[in-house]
Design an enzyme around this catalytic site. Structure first.
Site, PDB file in Angstrom:
ATOM      1  N   TYR A  51      21.842  47.665 -59.222  1.00 20.89           N
ATOM      2  CA  TYR A  51      22.990  46.867 -58.813  1.00 20.89           C
ATOM      3  C   TYR A  51      24.222  47.342 -59.578  1.00 20.89           C
ATOM      4  O   TYR A  51      24.305  47.213 -60.789  1.00 20.89           O
ATOM      5  CB  TYR A  51      22.771  45.381 -59.087  1.00 20.89           C
ATOM      6  N   GLY A  74      23.450  34.511 -46.807  1.00 18.28           N
ATOM      7  CA  GLY A  74      24.577  33.602 -46.622  1.00 18.28           C
ATOM      8  C   GLY A  74      24.702  33.024 -45.231  1.00 18.28           C
ATOM      9  O   GLY A  74      25.450  32.066 -45.018  1.00 18.28           O
TER      10      GLY A  74
END
Length: 324
Positions: free
Chosen positions: A54, A206
């Site tokens: 990441y 989301g």
């Protein structure tokens, strides 16, 4: 917040996914991200999830700075296996034993800690026997650098083979109301072997919050713009699913995201979702899911609204890295 047990590890019922604080979901704000981590810990949360890829590498640095002085409050999870260069370019999936050891040492340094509580193989390297990779991971446990081992996106067969080398504490795989594939083959193996389950993207990246109506809602550098599930006819079909979830959430007087997380928590005491956010406002909403109680009728209704296979489109543009 209540705690749960995954394998032999005790963690908060909800974890915090930190990926989006550094990459993939648009531009981040380190100050707000650190404040979000602190708010999570202050609320009784413990499980923080990151990975070396990441950023790349910058998310572990961010998490390490945020938890400085609070190490005892944290169950720290990170991952190796998706190998990237400093410039962000991809090398490939790497499960070779030498790489496992080197990746762990690098993560420990970036995080500023002397051990990792839960160390995952991020993706299964199909060119290396899982026994060799997990054997190297087991060596990290023996050396005191790692406390517990995990796998991500591993098939039922791979889980069995890995667990025979060293106990696997947790499997991390995408799972939510719009991704229910693990229920069929993987869940029975986890139950049999006593392995915990950590769903990532528990809010459908989301989507299950009901806030996304178009790919244009994403920032230009948001990877979801290229996701098959957010394109054309797939998006239109998936919006119907989200709208049905929102109707039930309105009846329960909670948000769609809270309902989606409450459904996951109700699937079993060995399940610990890790919704990701980089804002305290969204964190507070997610934590509210712990107080949403679902009746048997609620659960049945959600199963009917979002059955396995109802979501249109593949999870990733390229699914070749997923162990099936």
């Amino acid at each position: 917040m209540e705690n749960r047990t995954i394998g032999s590890l005790t963690v908060s019922a909800l974890g915090l996914g930190c990926m989006g604080m550094s990459e993939f979901y648009g531009t981040g704000d380190e100050q707000e991200s650190a404040a979000t981590i602190h708010a999570f810990l202050d609320a009784g949360g413990s499980l923080l999830d990151t990975a070396d890829m990441y950023g790349p590498f910058t998310n572990e640095l961010l998490v390490g700075r945020a938890i400085a002085g609070r190490r005892d409050d944290v169950v720290l999870a990170t991952k190796f296996g998706n190998e990237r260069r400093e410039d962000g370019s991809w090398v490939g999936i790497n499960g070779h034993p030498d790489y496992v050891r080197a990746a762990c040492d690098a993560s420990l340094q970036r995080l500023g800690v002397d051990h990792i509580d839960l160390y995952y193989q991020h993706r299964v390297d199909k060119t290396v026997p899982i026994e060799d990779t997990v054997g190297a991971m087991a060596g990290l446990v023996e050396a005191g650098k790692v406390r517990h081992l995990g796998l991500s996106e591993a098939s039922a067969e791979t889980i069995r083979r890995a667990h025979a080398v060293h106990p696997i504490t947790a499997l991390q795989t995408e799972y939510s109301l719009w991704e229910r594939e693990p229920e069929t083959k993987v869940f029975p193996v986890l139950e049999e072997l006593g392995i915990g389950f950590v769903p990532y993207s528990p809010l459908g990246r989301g989507f299950l919050t009901g806030q996304i109506r178009s790919a244009e809602d994403f920032a230009p550098d948001d990877f979801r713009r290229n996701s098959p599930r957010f394109q054309g006819e797939n998006l239109a079909r998936n919006l119907q699913l989200v709208d049905r979830v929102k109707e039930l959430a309105d009846q329960k007087q909670c948000t769609p995201g809270q309902l989606a997380l409450a459904w996951l928590l109700a699937q079993g005491p060995h399940i610990v979702p890790i919704p990701g956010t980089k804002k305290r406002e969204r964190l507070a909403e997610n934590l509210g899911a712990v107080g949403v109680e679902l009746t048997a009728e609620d659960r049945q209704q959600l199963d009917e609204l979002a059955p396995a296979g109802a979501t249109a489109g593949a999870r990733y543009p390229n699914m070749s890295s997923i162990d099936t």
